[in-house]
Motif scaffolding. Structure first.
Motif, PDB file in Angstrom:
ATOM      1  N   HIS A  21      38.786  44.297  39.800  1.00 16.12           N
ATOM      2  CA  HIS A  21      38.097  43.365  40.694  1.00 16.12           C
ATOM      3  C   HIS A  21      38.005  41.949  40.152  1.00 16.12           C
ATOM      4  CE1 HIS A  21      37.359  46.460  43.549  1.00 16.12           C
ATOM      5  NE2 HIS A  21      36.720  47.207  42.679  1.00 16.12           N
ATOM      6  N   SER A  22      37.747  41.783  38.856  1.00 13.91           N
ATOM      7  CA  SER A  22      37.651  40.426  38.304  1.00 13.91           C
ATOM      8  C   SER A  22      39.022  39.838  37.996  1.00 13.91           C
ATOM      9  CB  SER A  22      36.794  40.424  37.042  1.00 13.91           C
ATOM     10  OG  SER A  22      37.454  41.105  35.987  1.00 13.91           O
ATOM     11  N   GLY A  23      40.008  40.697  37.765  1.00 14.54           N
ATOM     12  CA  GLY A  23      41.352  40.223  37.441  1.00 14.54           C
ATOM     13  C   GLY A  23      41.505  39.745  36.012  1.00 14.54           C
ATOM     14  N   ILE A 198      43.091  44.255  52.551  1.00 13.97           N
ATOM     15  CA  ILE A 198      43.194  43.514  51.288  1.00 13.97           C
ATOM     16  C   ILE A 198      42.650  42.100  51.408  1.00 13.97           C
ATOM     17  CG2 ILE A 198      44.830  42.530  49.627  1.00 13.97           C
ATOM     18  CD1 ILE A 198      46.550  45.015  49.993  1.00 13.97           C
ATOM     19  N   GLU A 199      42.979  41.402  52.494  1.00 11.24           N
ATOM     20  CA  GLU A 199      42.525  40.020  52.644  1.00 11.24           C
ATOM     21  C   GLU A 199      40.998  39.934  52.635  1.00 11.24           C
ATOM     22  OE1 GLU A 199      42.963  36.180  55.685  1.00 11.24           O
ATOM     23  OE2 GLU A 199      44.131  38.006  56.044  1.00 11.24           O
ATOM     24  N   LYS A 202      39.577  40.619  49.138  1.00 11.13           N
ATOM     25  CA  LYS A 202      39.740  39.477  48.238  1.00 11.13           C
ATOM     26  C   LYS A 202      38.818  38.321  48.632  1.00 11.13           C
ATOM     27  CE  LYS A 202      44.177  40.533  46.222  1.00 11.13           C
ATOM     28  NZ  LYS A 202      45.468  40.036  45.736  1.00 11.13           N
ATOM     29  N   LYS A 203      38.543  38.178  49.920  1.00 13.12           N
ATOM     30  CA  LYS A 203      37.578  37.159  50.350  1.00 13.12           C
ATOM     31  C   LYS A 203      36.192  37.443  49.798  1.00 13.12           C
ATOM     32  CE  LYS A 203      39.527  35.298  54.633  1.00 13.12           C
ATOM     33  NZ  LYS A 203      39.379  35.199  56.122  1.00 13.12           N
ATOM     34  N   ASN A 204      35.909  38.711  49.570  1.00 13.75           N
ATOM     35  CA  ASN A 204      34.625  39.108  48.995  1.00 13.75           C
ATOM     36  C   ASN A 204      34.623  39.034  47.468  1.00 13.75           C
ATOM     37  OD1 ASN A 204      33.388  39.632  51.479  1.00 13.75           O
ATOM     38  ND2 ASN A 204      34.188  41.719  51.545  1.00 13.75           N
ATOM     39  N   GLY A 205      35.704  38.480  46.904  1.00 12.85           N
ATOM     40  CA  GLY A 205      35.775  38.279  45.464  1.00 12.85           C
ATOM     41  C   GLY A 205      36.169  39.504  44.687  1.00 12.85           C
ATOM     42  N   ALA A 207      39.096  42.886  43.916  1.00 12.87           N
ATOM     43  CA  ALA A 207      40.519  43.268  43.834  1.00 12.87           C
ATOM     44  C   ALA A 207      41.426  42.129  43.385  1.00 12.87           C
ATOM     45  CB  ALA A 207      40.997  43.835  45.168  1.00 12.87           C
ATOM     46  N   LYS A 208      40.897  41.217  42.551  1.00 14.07           N
ATOM     47  CA  LYS A 208      41.730  40.122  42.042  1.00 14.07           C
ATOM     48  C   LYS A 208      42.838  40.629  41.124  1.00 14.07           C
ATOM     49  CE  LYS A 208      37.934  36.766  42.218  1.00 14.07           C
ATOM     50  NZ  LYS A 208      36.994  35.941  41.396  1.00 14.07           N
ATOM     51  N   SER A 211      47.144  45.641  42.249  1.00 18.77           N
ATOM     52  CA  SER A 211      48.592  45.558  42.453  1.00 18.77           C
ATOM     53  C   SER A 211      49.119  46.954  42.717  1.00 18.77           C
ATOM     54  CB  SER A 211      49.277  44.978  41.211  1.00 18.77           C
ATOM     55  OG  SER A 211      49.260  45.916  40.146  1.00 18.77           O
TER      56      SER A 211
END
Length: 306
Positions: A21-23, A198-199, A202-205, A207-208, A211
């Protein structure tokens, strides 16, 4: 359940990987611990107040992962796959050092955690384990989603149903006797999502770091991962993986019969809170012998400590 004494790992284990989530890249080490230490997370990037205990009462977020937090606001997130691996291998005691807020996602399953723990070796102590025995049927539901737990004889049975409005995932159901069945398909099953979600995720911050290396992605009637699925029921099996990991936030392994429909981290956590809100709902039993009878729990073998 043949060696009913507490276990830890023999040697230190290290992992490095991206967090879902944080990537961010994260380093995590699992270290041996003495009997009755339990599973403890330590945020080594922080100097003070950096111990976080994976207890259901410390769970502060269940949106697409399980996050635990101590009284000082220090968090560790996405603990469920690692907790499942520790549960599955019977690890009662370990110090988990981590240099960021989120456990690395690795391949999206518990597989790599389990392989490294096995390769490190398991140390068996002489200290008896404790087991949670469910005494009463308890359920928690929201709309059409529910999770139910009831007494069992000597097993942990999980019956899980998944319902998706997608032709690939669809309705899946699977059931396991956790202490008896081969759970390889469960431990190897990866987290998953729908491409169209997915979009928004990611908008919720979130799954950064997501993959095709660490998640199964389904787009309409197609699986985007070139290797396809690892097993026929990978979607529901991953939900069972999550459920096992979240159940371990109860502190000990459990004897119970669990059925769940369309559940997840939130429902499991709410169920545990409900179960442990009343001491009549459960007993904590300490094993006094090396083996348990296979037909039922014989109370002469056990001593209630709750």
């Amino acid at each position: 359940m043949s060696y009913l004494t507490q276990k830890t790992i023999k040697n230190n284990i290290s992992f490095r990987g991206i967090s879902l989530h944080s990537g961010l890249n994260v380093n995590l080490s699992i270290k041996p611990a003495l009997p009755n230490h339990g599973i403890v997370f330590k945020r080594i990037d922080l100097k003070n107040n950096n111990l976080v205990y994976p207890n259901f009462m410390n769970v502060t977020n269940t949106s697409l992962n399980t996050t635990i937090e101590n009284e000082f606001g220090v968090k560790v997130s996405t603990i469920e796959h690692l907790m499942c691996a520790l549960f599955g291998l019977g690890i009662d005691n370990a110090l988990i050092e981590i240099d960021n807020e989120e456990v690395p996602i690795l391949d999206g399953s518990a597989k790599i955690f389990m392989e490294k723990i096995i390769s490190a070796g398991i140390e068996i102590s002489e200290s008896p384990i404790k087991i949670i025995k469910i005494n009463k049927e308890i359920s928690y539901s929201e709309g059409g989603r529910y999770i139910k737990i009831k007494p069992s004889t000597l097993s942990l049975d999980i019956d899980f149903e998944l319902k998706y409005n997608n032709p690939v995932i669809g309705n899946q159901r699977n059931k396991f006797k956790v202490y008896e069945d081969d759970l390889s398909d469960v431990y190897n099953s990866r987290t998953f999502c729908l491409f169209e979600d997915i979009e928004m995720i990611k908008k919720n911050g979130l799954a950064k770091g997501g993959s095709l290396e660490n998640a199964v992605v389904v787009k309409e009637n197609e699986i985007l991962n070139p290797e396809g699925l690892r097993n026929e029921k990978e979607f529901v099996n991953h939900k069972i993986l999550d459920c096992i990991g979240d159940l371990y936030t109860a502190g000990y392994r459990m004897i119970a019969n669990i059925s769940c429909s369309q559940g997840g981290h939130y429902l499991t956590n709410q169920l545990l809170r409900k179960v442990f809100s009343n001491k009549e709902n459960f007993s904590i039993l300490e094993i006094k012998e090396k083996n348990l009878p296979h037909n039922l729990i014989n109370r002469s073998f056990l001593r209630s400590i709750a």
